[in-house]
Design a protein around this motif. Structure first.
Motif, PDB file in Angstrom:
ATOM      1  N   GLY A  30       1.005  -1.249  -0.045  1.00 18.50           N
ATOM      2  CA  GLY A  30      -0.236   0.079   0.198  1.00 18.50           C
ATOM      3  C   GLY A  30       1.077   1.360   0.432  1.00 18.50           C
ATOM      4  N   VAL A  31       1.839   1.399   0.262  1.00 20.37           N
ATOM      5  CA  VAL A  31       3.065   2.045   0.419  1.00 20.37           C
ATOM      6  C   VAL A  31       3.447   2.129  -1.044  1.00 20.37           C
ATOM      7  CG1 VAL A  31       5.144   3.369   1.473  1.00 20.37           C
ATOM      8  CG2 VAL A  31       3.524   2.104   2.739  1.00 20.37           C
ATOM      9  N   LEU A  52      12.737   6.736  -4.402  1.00 22.12           N
ATOM     10  CA  LEU A  52      13.351   6.121  -3.522  1.00 22.12           C
ATOM     11  C   LEU A  52      12.153   4.373  -4.381  1.00 22.12           C
ATOM     12  CD1 LEU A  52      14.587   4.156  -1.171  1.00 22.12           C
ATOM     13  CD2 LEU A  52      12.014   4.674  -0.030  1.00 22.12           C
ATOM     14  N   ASP A  53      13.015   3.336  -4.678  1.00 20.75           N
ATOM     15  CA  ASP A  53      12.223   2.543  -6.379  1.00 20.75           C
ATOM     16  C   ASP A  53      11.777   1.606  -5.153  1.00 20.75           C
ATOM     17  OD1 ASP A  53      11.735   4.372  -8.539  1.00 20.75           O
ATOM     18  OD2 ASP A  53      13.645   3.469  -8.884  1.00 20.75           O
ATOM     19  N   ASP A  54      12.464   1.144  -4.215  1.00 19.86           N
ATOM     20  CA  ASP A  54      12.046   0.312  -3.454  1.00 19.86           C
ATOM     21  C   ASP A  54      11.557   0.581  -2.056  1.00 19.86           C
ATOM     22  OD1 ASP A  54      12.215  -2.275  -1.567  1.00 19.86           O
ATOM     23  OD2 ASP A  54      14.577  -3.115  -3.024  1.00 19.86           O
ATOM     24  N   MET A  55      10.699  -0.111  -1.596  1.00 16.80           N
ATOM     25  CA  MET A  55      10.408   0.574  -0.002  1.00 16.80           C
ATOM     26  C   MET A  55      11.371  -0.128   0.866  1.00 16.80           C
ATOM     27  SD  MET A  55       8.981   2.922  -0.645  1.00 16.80           S
ATOM     28  CE  MET A  55       9.075   3.607   0.717  1.00 16.80           C
ATOM     29  N   ILE A  56      12.082  -0.921   0.476  1.00 21.06           N
ATOM     30  CA  ILE A  56      12.538  -1.744   1.970  1.00 21.06           C
ATOM     31  C   ILE A  56      13.687  -0.802   1.768  1.00 21.06           C
ATOM     32  CG2 ILE A  56      14.011  -3.963   0.980  1.00 21.06           C
ATOM     33  CD1 ILE A  56      13.319  -5.084   4.045  1.00 21.06           C
ATOM     34  N   ILE A  72      13.593  -9.537   7.664  1.00 13.82           N
ATOM     35  CA  ILE A  72      12.271  -9.310   7.837  1.00 13.82           C
ATOM     36  C   ILE A  72      12.006  -9.669   9.351  1.00 13.82           C
ATOM     37  CG2 ILE A  72       9.848  -8.366   7.488  1.00 13.82           C
ATOM     38  CD1 ILE A  72      11.570  -8.139   4.076  1.00 13.82           C
ATOM     39  N   LEU A  73      11.412  -9.044  10.314  1.00 13.35           N
ATOM     40  CA  LEU A  73      10.832  -9.732  11.443  1.00 13.35           C
ATOM     41  C   LEU A  73       8.845  -9.398  11.289  1.00 13.35           C
ATOM     42  CD1 LEU A  73      13.068  -8.320  14.681  1.00 13.35           C
ATOM     43  CD2 LEU A  73      12.864 -11.186  12.491  1.00 13.35           C
ATOM     44  N   VAL A  74       8.783  -8.414  10.670  1.00 12.98           N
ATOM     45  CA  VAL A  74       7.448  -8.045  10.658  1.00 12.98           C
ATOM     46  C   VAL A  74       7.216  -7.240   9.956  1.00 12.98           C
ATOM     47  CG1 VAL A  74       5.665  -6.341  11.622  1.00 12.98           C
ATOM     48  CG2 VAL A  74       6.761  -7.296  13.030  1.00 12.98           C
ATOM     49  N   ASN A  75       6.240  -7.718   8.321  1.00 13.27           N
ATOM     50  CA  ASN A  75       5.876  -6.849   7.604  1.00 13.27           C
ATOM     51  C   ASN A  75       4.131  -6.963   6.906  1.00 13.27           C
ATOM     52  OD1 ASN A  75       5.841  -5.656   4.520  1.00 13.27           O
ATOM     53  ND2 ASN A  75       6.288  -6.988   3.963  1.00 13.27           N
ATOM     54  N   THR A  76       3.897  -5.728   7.411  1.00 16.05           N
ATOM     55  CA  THR A  76       2.284  -5.397   7.888  1.00 16.05           C
ATOM     56  C   THR A  76       2.006  -4.469   7.306  1.00 16.05           C
ATOM     57  OG1 THR A  76       1.716  -4.235   9.823  1.00 16.05           O
ATOM     58  CG2 THR A  76       1.578  -6.490   9.816  1.00 16.05           C
ATOM     59  N   VAL A  96       9.884   0.681  10.999  1.00 13.64           N
ATOM     60  CA  VAL A  96       8.844   1.661  10.055  1.00 13.64           C
ATOM     61  C   VAL A  96       7.410   2.045   9.822  1.00 13.64           C
ATOM     62  CG1 VAL A  96       8.727   2.223   7.313  1.00 13.64           C
ATOM     63  CG2 VAL A  96      10.513   1.472   7.896  1.00 13.64           C
ATOM     64  N   THR A  97       6.720   2.599  10.386  1.00 14.55           N
ATOM     65  CA  THR A  97       5.211   2.746  11.028  1.00 14.55           C
ATOM     66  C   THR A  97       4.668   3.592  10.086  1.00 14.55           C
ATOM     67  OG1 THR A  97       5.883   2.596  13.554  1.00 14.55           O
ATOM     68  CG2 THR A  97       3.942   3.926  12.085  1.00 14.55           C
ATOM     69  N   VAL A  98       3.728   2.724   9.241  1.00 20.19           N
ATOM     70  CA  VAL A  98       3.144   4.181   8.353  1.00 20.19           C
ATOM     71  C   VAL A  98       2.160   4.395   9.009  1.00 20.19           C
ATOM     72  CG1 VAL A  98       1.365   3.511   6.452  1.00 20.19           C
ATOM     73  CG2 VAL A  98       2.868   1.734   6.919  1.00 20.19           C
ATOM     74  N   THR A  99       1.769   6.123   8.886  1.00 17.42           N
ATOM     75  CA  THR A  99       1.030   6.990   9.209  1.00 17.42           C
ATOM     76  C   THR A  99      -0.823   6.963   8.259  1.00 17.42           C
ATOM     77  OG1 THR A  99       2.837   8.079  10.336  1.00 17.42           O
ATOM     78  CG2 THR A  99       0.963   9.418  10.147  1.00 17.42           C
ATOM     79  N   THR A 100       0.133   6.779   6.926  1.00 18.80           N
ATOM     80  CA  THR A 100      -0.642   7.042   5.325  1.00 18.80           C
ATOM     81  C   THR A 100       0.114   5.893   4.892  1.00 18.80           C
ATOM     82  OG1 THR A 100       0.254   8.955   5.213  1.00 18.80           O
ATOM     83  CG2 THR A 100      -1.671   9.194   6.413  1.00 18.80           C
ATOM     84  N   PRO A 101      -0.586   6.017   3.969  1.00 19.86           N
ATOM     85  CA  PRO A 101       0.283   5.753   2.488  1.00 19.86           C
ATOM     86  C   PRO A 101       1.127   6.416   1.747  1.00 19.86           C
ATOM     87  CG  PRO A 101      -2.025   4.807   2.345  1.00 19.86           C
ATOM     88  CD  PRO A 101      -2.002   5.617   3.948  1.00 19.86           C
ATOM     89  N   ARG A 102       1.487   7.667   2.385  1.00 19.62           N
ATOM     90  CA  ARG A 102       2.640   7.707   2.242  1.00 19.62           C
ATOM     91  C   ARG A 102       3.597   8.857   3.242  1.00 19.62           C
ATOM     92  NH1 ARG A 102       0.823   9.484  -3.193  1.00 19.62           N
ATOM     93  NH2 ARG A 102       1.830  11.763  -3.226  1.00 19.62           N
TER      94      ARG A 102
END
Length: 135
Positions: A30-31, A52-56, A72-76, A96-102
């Motif tokens: 989603g990001v 950034l072409d690769d989010m990892i 990778i320990l957690v990937n949600t 890394v915490t996703v606040t919003t997809p952006r």
């Protein structure tokens, strides 16, 4: 713990130093990759831009330019937790915490070339990368 040089690694992001590793499928679903601004606080003050072409790769921010083995320990859709092993004296953990997809928050700590670091950065997607800057 000593704080990692303030946003020094963002220069590597802007120069494409982070956009060289193989893509991990489904990281941060989603990001979207693209043009991101990175800053030391959530206001975006003194933000630096980079493609950034690769989010990892946002998780390897403190180790930009180093070859790291990532686990990778957690990937949600809301969180990515990665441990890094980057050679002698260089390892860490990034959350890394996703606040919003952006909008992302990265909390990271570890050692880079034997020096400790512990910092938080904020990233927000601001658009698409120009075709000439894509890697």
């Amino acid at each position: 713990m000593k704080r990692f040089a303030s946003l020094a690694a963002v220069g590597c992001l802007a120069a494409g130093g982070l956009a060289s590793a193989a893509s991990a499928p489904g990281v941060l679903p989603g990001v979207e990759p693209g043009l991101w601004e990175v800053s030391a606080d959530a206001t975006g003050r003194n933000a630096r831009r980079g493609c950034l072409d690769d989010m990892i790769l946002i998780a390897t921010y403190a180790h930009a330019g180093q070859r790291c083995e990532r686990t990778i320990l957690v990937n949600t859709p809301r969180q990515l937790v990665v441990t890094l092993a980057c050679g002698a004296g260089s390892f860490g953990r990034s959350d890394v915490t996703v606040t919003t997809p952006r909008s992302l928050k990265l909390a990271t700590q570890g050692f880079r070339q034997g020096e400790p670091y512990d910092f938080t950065i904020y990233a927000r997607r601001v658009g698409e990368c120009p075709a000439r800057e894509r890697r």
